[in-house]
Scaffold this motif. Structure first.
Motif, PDB file in Angstrom:
ATOM      1  N   SER A  28       0.710  -1.229   0.171  1.00  0.00           N
ATOM      2  CA  SER A  28      -0.045   0.012   0.034  1.00  0.00           C
ATOM      3  C   SER A  28       0.964   1.155   0.065  1.00  0.00           C
ATOM      4  O   SER A  28       1.963   1.120   0.723  1.00  0.00           O
ATOM      5  N   HIS A  29       0.478   2.241  -0.634  1.00  0.00           N
ATOM      6  CA  HIS A  29       1.228   3.652  -0.531  1.00  0.00           C
ATOM      7  C   HIS A  29       0.201   4.974  -0.486  1.00  0.00           C
ATOM      8  O   HIS A  29      -0.908   4.640  -1.082  1.00  0.00           O
ATOM      9  N   TRP A  30       0.849   5.855  -0.048  1.00  0.00           N
ATOM     10  CA  TRP A  30       0.112   7.105   0.345  1.00  0.00           C
ATOM     11  C   TRP A  30       0.933   8.240  -0.069  1.00  0.00           C
ATOM     12  O   TRP A  30       2.036   8.198   0.063  1.00  0.00           O
ATOM     13  N   ARG A  31       0.206   9.297  -0.565  1.00  0.00           N
ATOM     14  CA  ARG A  31       1.006  10.478  -1.116  1.00  0.00           C
ATOM     15  C   ARG A  31       0.094  11.835  -0.780  1.00  0.00           C
ATOM     16  O   ARG A  31      -1.118  11.446  -1.085  1.00  0.00           O
ATOM     17  N   ASP A  32       0.585  12.734  -0.306  1.00  0.00           N
ATOM     18  CA  ASP A  32      -0.059  14.008  -0.102  1.00  0.00           C
ATOM     19  C   ASP A  32       0.999  15.179   0.085  1.00  0.00           C
ATOM     20  O   ASP A  32       1.895  15.073   0.706  1.00  0.00           O
ATOM     21  N   GLY A  33       0.672  16.042  -0.907  1.00  0.00           N
ATOM     22  CA  GLY A  33       2.103  17.245  -1.058  1.00  0.00           C
ATOM     23  C   GLY A  33       2.983  16.730  -1.427  1.00  0.00           C
ATOM     24  O   GLY A  33       3.241  15.862  -2.135  1.00  0.00           O
ATOM     25  N   PRO A  34       4.183  16.993  -0.505  1.00  0.00           N
ATOM     26  CA  PRO A  34       5.613  16.658  -1.220  1.00  0.00           C
ATOM     27  C   PRO A  34       6.165  15.257  -0.496  1.00  0.00           C
ATOM     28  O   PRO A  34       7.001  14.709  -0.949  1.00  0.00           O
TER      29      PRO A  34
END
Length: 632
Positions: free
Chosen positions: A36-42
């Motif tokens: 699983s992976h997550w991203r937000d902003g930088p």
């Protein structure tokens, strides 16, 4: 054993799906329960899931705090869940069945960076704080779960495995010859460097913060460790038994059936026997399987001892055999993982165990690792007795340590070991850093010009503990936590086990037990010239007497000789890359192996040659790594 990874842009860009996907594709398979992976902003975080505790089954990472917005990926195990839940009060009641990472995140919200000092277990954790645009990495004191990182000034990346960053982030491939020199010299001391320039390691017991484009590291595991050396013998034994039981109960928390390695040695036998007793007493909820490797006809076969444990407990261990070293498979391992090849003696006992456990649906293996580190004892506490004026205790310890020696001989030895390290720097260095050899500026198998060019001697002498501790005994014992060579010796083995979905757990390395042993009396560890005196006393009635009083130790040499001989047949020592690059003396490497080949040719009988041999394997391992991982 699962893994984590992630990246943060420090130049105003948002994190992209492309970079995270590249890291995932490059990663070595580690974690069989999905990615699983997550991203937000930088920022972006990645979790390679592999549930080994009941609470981790079905968990969804990253964990996100509803209070602070902090986002966490967690790989590991907390061994003091009950204590932590009590510290959290009413919130802890709500987390009674939560995954370990959720408990860690709740503590982070409450305590900030210092939350890690409350954790006991085996873990590596990353926390992204979106409000502050800050990344925090922490690693447990023993460092069984590695973490490496890179930062080019604009993008910071971290991962469990080097391949995720070297390949996934397209790092420029440059050799770190100084770190390679430490490895080839058999004196590896660097806590932070790897064989790759620009790829750094977070030391065990350390933390790292990335904030406003700057990296800051510090050592959070700093003690203090209570001095309990004046406790009575009986209290030492009782306290050890209590903490060892606590450690065994903690490491047997598993989502699947689990086994314990049984060599027949004192340490692994103690784990199997005491865990079995705890199960029969209702304190561990399942019978721990035993798995043993046997080598009929070889000098390192320990069937006699492991069979004694089986008979004592009335159990039948699973038996596996030798796994032959395959040079082509070792080279492919380097190419696929960018790790060093496994040492043949490690592969001998590990490979078939992993294969059997995977076939049986197990994910956890207990080991006796740590018994030699913590319980063998040394004389490092004698100078402490001198400095504290405890001469009577020193004299008693001295005569106990040299039983049967004439009084004047014992007195001379007491002065040498008790006073010598206080007045002679060289003797003090040998006492505090026994893993190093300061007798020569460079080992004779290394090219001295190359050793000078990379500053090898300066690196050895710069080796120092990351904290100040009272007394020589604690300084020497803390070396178990800070032993840099664990990176090169153990990480390939842990990665190999993880490729089968197997997590190794080491009850002798429990933090609470280790903290007690940091301050224990040296005379309880080594008495009457007998190593592991405390363990032997504590295991009365637990182990079969044959094993409890065993003084011998198997030496896994024979199959390593065979593996090295085959590698040198395929590529003679003077043609090895390390020799061609001018780093080592190829003919000298060949000469060093010749004595061991002669021992093997003579039927593997008699005394194993007493001379340096490890560097032969280190040179061959580096040859395979350079050609197949670095692609030289």
């Amino acid at each position: 054993m699962g893994a984590i990874a992630g990246a943060v842009h420090c130049d105003g860009r948002d994190m992209t799906e492309g970079l995270l996907s590249s890291i995932v594709r490059a990663a070595v398979p580690r974690g069989f329960d999905g990615v699983s992976h997550w991203r937000d902003g930088p920022a972006g975080l990645i979790r390679f899931a592999h549930a080994t505790t009941p609470e981790a089954v079905g968990e969804l990472q990253p964990f996100v705090s509803a209070n602070s917005g902090a986002v966490m990926v967690f790989d590991g195990r907390l061994d003091n869940r009950g204590d932590l839940l009590r510290q959290l009060g009413a919130h802890g009641d709500q987390l009674a069945t939560a995954p370990d990472g959720e408990i860690a995140l709740a503590l982070f919200d409450r305590r900030g960076d210092n939350y890690v000092t409350a954790l006991v277990g085996d873990f590596v954790i990353a926390v992204w704080q979106p409000r502050d645009r800050r990344l925090l990495l922490v690693r447990s004191p023993y460092g069984w779960r590695p973490i490496v990182w890179t930062f080019d000034g604009t993008t910071f990346g971290f991962a469990t495995e080097p391949r995720s960053l070297v390949v996934g982030m397209g790092m420029e491939r440059k050799l770190n010859e100084a770190a390679i020199g430490e490895f080839l010299s058999a004196r590896f001391v660097s806590q932070t460097e790897t064989f790759w320039q620009g790829l750094n390691r977070l030391p065990q017991g350390a933390a790292l913060a990335l904030e406003k484009g700057r990296v800051r590291e510090w050592h959070w595991h700093v003690g203090p460790f209570e001095d309990v050396s004046r406790m009575s013998d009986a209290d030492h034994v009782a306290r050890f038994q209590e903490l060892f039981d606590q450690a065994l109960i903690a490491v047997t928390r598993s989502a699947t059936p689990l086994s314990s390695q049984l060599s027949g040695g004192l340490d692994s036998s103690s784990v199997v026997c005491r865990a079995t007793q705890l199960h029969r007493a209702g304190r561990i909820d399942r019978q721990i399987g035993a798995i043993t490797a046997r080598f009929p006809g070889e000098p390192h076969d320990e069937t006699e001892w492991s069979s004694a444990v089986e008979a004592h407990l009335g159990i039948t261990a699973k038996v596996v055999g030798s796994h032959p070293f395959d040079p082509d498979a070792a080279r492919q391992w380097c190419a696929d993982t960018l790790q060093l090849p496994l040492r043949p003696n490690v592969l001998d006992t590990m490979a078939e165990v992993c294969i059997r456990q995977q076939a049986d649906g197990e994910r956890v293996l207990l080991t006796g690792e740590g018994g030699d580190d913590w319980l063998a004892g040394s004389l490092a506490y004698w100078p402490d007795l001198v400095r504290s004026g405890r001469w009577a205790t020193l004299v008693k310890a001295g005569f106990q340590h040299f039983p049967g020696a004439p009084a004047h001989v014992s007195a001379r030895r007491i002065l040498y070991h008790g006073v010598g390290p206080l007045v002679r720097k060289s003797q003090r260095e040998r006492l505090l850093r026994p893993h190093l050899d300061f007798a020569t500026a460079a080992p004779p198998w290394l090219n001295p010009d190359w050793a000078r060019r990379i500053g090898l001697s300066d690196r050895w002498y710069a080796d120092a503990l990351p904290l100040d501790l009272p007394g020589m005994a604690q300084k020497q014992r803390y070396g178990v936590f800070a032993l840099a060579r664990r990176h090169v010796n153990v990480e390939p083995a842990m990665a190999y086990a993880a490729s089968f979905g197997i997590e190794h757990r080491h009850p002798f390395h429990d933090q609470r037990l280790a903290s007690f042993l940091m301050g224990a009396s040296g005379s309880m560890l080594n008495r009457f010239g007998q190593k592991k005196y405390l363990l032997r006393q504590a295991m009365k009635g637990v182990l079969p007497e044959k094993v409890r009083t065993r003084q011998s130790k198997a030496t896994f040499v024979a199959h390593t000789v065979d593996a090295i001989s085959e590698l040198l047949r395929q590529r003679p020592a003077d043609q090895l890359l390390c020799a061609q690059l001018g780093w080592v003396d190829g003919p000298k490497i060949g000469e060093m192996h010749a004595a061991f080949q002669h021992w093997r040719d003579a039927g593997s009988t008699g005394v194993v040659p007493d001379q340096p041999w490890g560097p032969v394997w280190f040179t061959l391992a580096m040859d395979m790594w350079l050609e197949n991982a670095f692609k030289i």
